[in-house]
Write an enzyme that holds these catalytic residues in place. Structure first.
Site, PDB file in Angstrom:
ATOM      1  N   CYS A   1       0.815  -1.225   0.000  1.00 31.86           N
ATOM      2  CA  CYS A   1       0.000   0.000   0.000  1.00 31.86           C
ATOM      3  C   CYS A   1       0.844   1.270   0.000  1.00 31.86           C
ATOM      4  O   CYS A   1       0.351   2.341  -0.329  1.00 31.86           O
ATOM      5  CB  CYS A   1      -0.950  -0.003   1.187  1.00 31.86           C
ATOM      6  SG  CYS A   1      -2.141  -1.345   1.099  1.00 31.86           S
TER       7      CYS A   1
ATOM      8  N   HIS B   1      -3.323   7.403   2.047  1.00 30.02           N
ATOM      9  CA  HIS B   1      -3.723   6.079   1.563  1.00 30.02           C
ATOM     10  C   HIS B   1      -5.109   5.768   2.134  1.00 30.02           C
ATOM     11  O   HIS B   1      -5.418   6.109   3.273  1.00 30.02           O
ATOM     12  CB  HIS B   1      -2.696   5.037   2.009  1.00 30.02           C
ATOM     13  CG  HIS B   1      -3.160   3.640   1.791  1.00 30.02           C
ATOM     14  ND1 HIS B   1      -3.638   3.205   0.574  1.00 30.02           N
ATOM     15  CD2 HIS B   1      -3.250   2.574   2.645  1.00 30.02           C
ATOM     16  CE1 HIS B   1      -3.982   1.930   0.687  1.00 30.02           C
ATOM     17  NE2 HIS B   1      -3.773   1.528   1.924  1.00 30.02           N
TER      18      HIS B   1
ATOM     19  N   ASN C   1     -10.071  -0.101  -0.399  1.00 34.85           N
ATOM     20  CA  ASN C   1      -8.614   0.050  -0.334  1.00 34.85           C
ATOM     21  C   ASN C   1      -8.020  -0.502  -1.639  1.00 34.85           C
ATOM     22  O   ASN C   1      -8.023  -1.706  -1.859  1.00 34.85           O
ATOM     23  CB  ASN C   1      -8.100  -0.723   0.890  1.00 34.85           C
ATOM     24  CG  ASN C   1      -6.599  -0.670   1.054  1.00 34.85           C
ATOM     25  OD1 ASN C   1      -5.875  -0.249   0.150  1.00 34.85           O
ATOM     26  ND2 ASN C   1      -6.118  -1.113   2.196  1.00 34.85           N
TER      27      ASN C   1
HETATM   28  N1  COA Z   1     -18.357  -8.011   9.187  1.00 29.34           N
HETATM   29  C1  COA Z   1     -18.799  -8.222  10.437  1.00 29.34           C
HETATM   30  N2  COA Z   1     -17.991  -8.469  11.479  1.00 29.34           N
HETATM   31  C2  COA Z   1     -16.671  -8.490  11.231  1.00 29.34           C
HETATM   32  C3  COA Z   1     -16.134  -8.300   9.943  1.00 29.34           C
HETATM   33  C4  COA Z   1     -17.041  -8.052   8.912  1.00 29.34           C
HETATM   34  N3  COA Z   1     -16.642  -7.828   7.636  1.00 29.34           N
HETATM   35  N4  COA Z   1     -14.793  -8.381  10.007  1.00 29.34           N
HETATM   36  C5  COA Z   1     -14.481  -8.625  11.292  1.00 29.34           C
HETATM   37  N5  COA Z   1     -15.617  -8.701  12.029  1.00 29.34           N
HETATM   38  C6  COA Z   1     -15.727  -8.959  13.460  1.00 29.34           C
HETATM   39  C7  COA Z   1     -14.530  -9.671  14.027  1.00 29.34           C
HETATM   40  O1  COA Z   1     -14.658 -11.064  13.829  1.00 29.34           O
HETATM   41  C8  COA Z   1     -14.600  -9.276  15.489  1.00 29.34           C
HETATM   42  O2  COA Z   1     -15.573 -10.076  16.105  1.00 29.34           O
HETATM   43  P1  COA Z   1     -15.351 -10.609  17.628  1.00 29.34           P
HETATM   44  O3  COA Z   1     -15.246  -9.366  18.457  1.00 29.34           O
HETATM   45  O4  COA Z   1     -16.544 -11.434  17.852  1.00 29.34           O
HETATM   46  O5  COA Z   1     -14.051 -11.378  17.561  1.00 29.34           O
HETATM   47  C9  COA Z   1     -15.142  -7.845  15.442  1.00 29.34           C
HETATM   48  O6  COA Z   1     -15.766  -7.709  14.141  1.00 29.34           O
HETATM   49  C10 COA Z   1     -14.070  -6.774  15.616  1.00 29.34           C
HETATM   50  O7  COA Z   1     -12.977  -7.108  14.769  1.00 29.34           O
HETATM   51  P2  COA Z   1     -11.693  -6.205  14.706  1.00 29.34           P
HETATM   52  O8  COA Z   1     -10.726  -6.813  13.737  1.00 29.34           O
HETATM   53  O9  COA Z   1     -11.205  -5.926  16.100  1.00 29.34           O
HETATM   54  O10 COA Z   1     -12.317  -4.855  14.112  1.00 29.34           O
HETATM   55  P3  COA Z   1     -11.640  -3.471  13.862  1.00 29.34           P
HETATM   56  O11 COA Z   1     -12.443  -2.411  14.488  1.00 29.34           O
HETATM   57  O12 COA Z   1     -10.155  -3.486  14.130  1.00 29.34           O
HETATM   58  O13 COA Z   1     -11.833  -3.301  12.274  1.00 29.34           O
HETATM   59  C11 COA Z   1     -10.461  -3.470  10.289  1.00 29.34           C
HETATM   60  C12 COA Z   1     -11.213  -4.218  11.402  1.00 29.34           C
HETATM   61  C13 COA Z   1      -9.736  -4.450   9.423  1.00 29.34           C
HETATM   62  C14 COA Z   1     -11.494  -2.702   9.484  1.00 29.34           C
HETATM   63  C15 COA Z   1      -9.448  -2.479  10.919  1.00 29.34           C
HETATM   64  O14 COA Z   1      -8.727  -3.142  11.934  1.00 29.34           O
HETATM   65  C16 COA Z   1      -8.462  -1.887   9.942  1.00 29.34           C
HETATM   66  O15 COA Z   1      -8.819  -1.100   9.095  1.00 29.34           O
HETATM   67  N6  COA Z   1      -7.168  -2.203  10.100  1.00 29.34           N
HETATM   68  C17 COA Z   1      -6.084  -1.537   9.435  1.00 29.34           C
HETATM   69  C18 COA Z   1      -5.950  -1.931   8.017  1.00 29.34           C
HETATM   70  C19 COA Z   1      -4.780  -1.217   7.425  1.00 29.34           C
HETATM   71  O16 COA Z   1      -4.516  -0.058   7.651  1.00 29.34           O
HETATM   72  N7  COA Z   1      -3.981  -1.922   6.676  1.00 29.34           N
HETATM   73  C20 COA Z   1      -2.804  -1.311   6.124  1.00 29.34           C
HETATM   74  C21 COA Z   1      -3.009  -0.975   4.724  1.00 29.34           C
HETATM   75  S1  COA Z   1      -3.535  -2.366   3.798  1.00 29.34           S
END
Ligand code: COA
Length: 324
Positions: free
Chosen positions: A111, A251, A281
């Site tokens: 990214c 980004h 993304n």
């Molecule tokens: N739909 C519904 N629930 C979902 C889900 C989806 N698409 N994806 C994950 N969940 C659930 C998880 O299983 C978890 O459930 P649990 O609490 O029962 O275990 C809950 O939602 C929270 O998951 P979590 O991963 O802690 O959520 P988050 O708030 O961190 O959001 C992302 C997840 C991926 C959106 C976020 O962490 C993110 O954007 N990360 C950074 C990505 C990034 O910058 N990457 C670098 C560039 S690629």
């Protein structure tokens, strides 16, 4: 110093919105919107390739720079989803574009790829090794998504953005670029299969190793902390205050990350480029697509300070400050 003299972008026609994804995995429009800000993403049609998207974005960038393909002396494609492991997607693009005077190569910083490419491109121009350079960020992420994994398949999309770089004539251009890597966290976001460590086999396919894996929540926390520091140090390096920024082009991974960076810099959201609601993304393509949209909408003018920043697999992070 180098200057961006043309921009162009291309996104595939096919739209997959959050409601379409509700039918594929256990997710909801509400969860995706609240946690990421994404409403829809584009996917490239079967039979079309990364280099096809590069071609469209490049033609548009060349047109906006008033140049022909044969004027270009170097093509750099930033991608992690190239047409094939070899040759480079840049070489395939060179042929499709008819840019017969250009050398061509790919770089991969996931990214952060476009900004790594911008840093390399800027150095080619500064040293006089290139006079007219085409830099593209392009990804077909959809082909590497596990459509059974709700934690990743809702996040990514396809698209391409291109810029033309030429030597700056006055004091406007790319003021500085900053690159960082911490390979200790390489497994936070990775695509484990298909390389020389784990070549394709029926087992690797069964184990779903040819898809993007991400430790989202841990990545999120590091991204927020790191991007604030990166933005501030980039501005400080150039003696520019956050209040002097006309536009932040981040980004597009997560609206919460973007908003946190903007808020820590005290930049109002109307001075921040956001398009992840439409495209998700798009990895190395997100910044050049957003830049093209901002330029075409007349949201930046000559002399404006524009800050670009990115964070991604590697882990890598990178920034650039431009005086437009
Ligand atoms: N739909 C519904 N629930 C979902 C889900 C989806 N698409 N994806 C994950 N969940 C659930 C998880 O299983 C978890 O459930 P649990 O609490 O029962 O275990 C809950 O939602 C929270 O998951 P979590 O991963 O802690 O959520 P988050 O708030 O961190 O959001 C992302 C997840 C991926 C959106 C976020 O962490 C993110 O954007 N990360 C950074 C990505 C990034 O910058 N990457 C670098 C560039 S690629």
């Amino acid at each position: 110093m180098s200057r961006i003299t043309g921009t162009g972008s291309f996104v595939p026609a096919k739209i997959i919105d959050n409601f379409d994804l509700e039918k594929k995995v256990d997710t909801s429009d509400e969860w995706i919107t609240e946690r990421t800000g994404i409403k829809a993403r584009r996917t490239l049609a079967t039979g079309q390739t990364n280099s096809d998207m590069c071609l469209e974005a490049s033609k548009r960038a060349l047109q906006s720079a008033g140049l022909k393909a044969k004027d270009i002396d170097l093509i750099i494609v930033a991608t992690m989803s190239g047409d094939m492991p070899m040759p480079s997607t840049a070489a395939i693009l060179q042929s499709k574009l008819g840019a017969k005077n250009a050398a061509a190569f790919d770089i991969n910083a996931a990214c952060s790829g476009f900004l790594y490419g911008l840093s390399v491109a800027d150095k080619f121009i500064r040293t006089g090794a290139s006079q007219k350079l085409l830099l593209i960020g392009s990804e077909v992420n959809s082909r590497f998504l596990d459509w059974k994994d709700r934690t990743t398949c809702v996040l990514f999309g396809d698209g391409a953005g291109a810029v033309v770089l030429e030597p700056a004539k006055g004091k406007r251009g790319i003021l500085s670029t900053h690159l960082h890597t911490d390979g200790n966290m390489w497994d936070f976001i990775c695509l484990p299969g298909g390389g020389s460590q784990l070549p394709p086999s029926s087992k690797s396919i069964r184990d779903r190793m040819h898809f993007i894996k991400m430790r989202g929540n841990e990545t999120f926390k590091i991204a927020v902390r790191t991007l604030e520091k990166l933005a501030l140090s980039t501005l400080k390096h150039n003696n520019v205050k956050p209040s002097e920024l006309a536009m932040l082009i981040p980004h597009q991974a997560n609206l919460r990350i973007i908003a946190a960076t903007a808020s820590r810099l005290n930049i109002p959201m109307d001075r921040v480029a956001v398009n992840l609601d439409k495209y998700g993304n798009t990895s190395s393509a997100s910044i050049p697509i957003a830049l093209d949209e901002v330029v075409k909408a007349g949201r930046i003018k000559d002399g404006d300070y524009v800050l670009l920043e990115a964070f991604g697999s590697g882990l890598t992070w990178a920034s650039a400050l431009i005086k437009w």
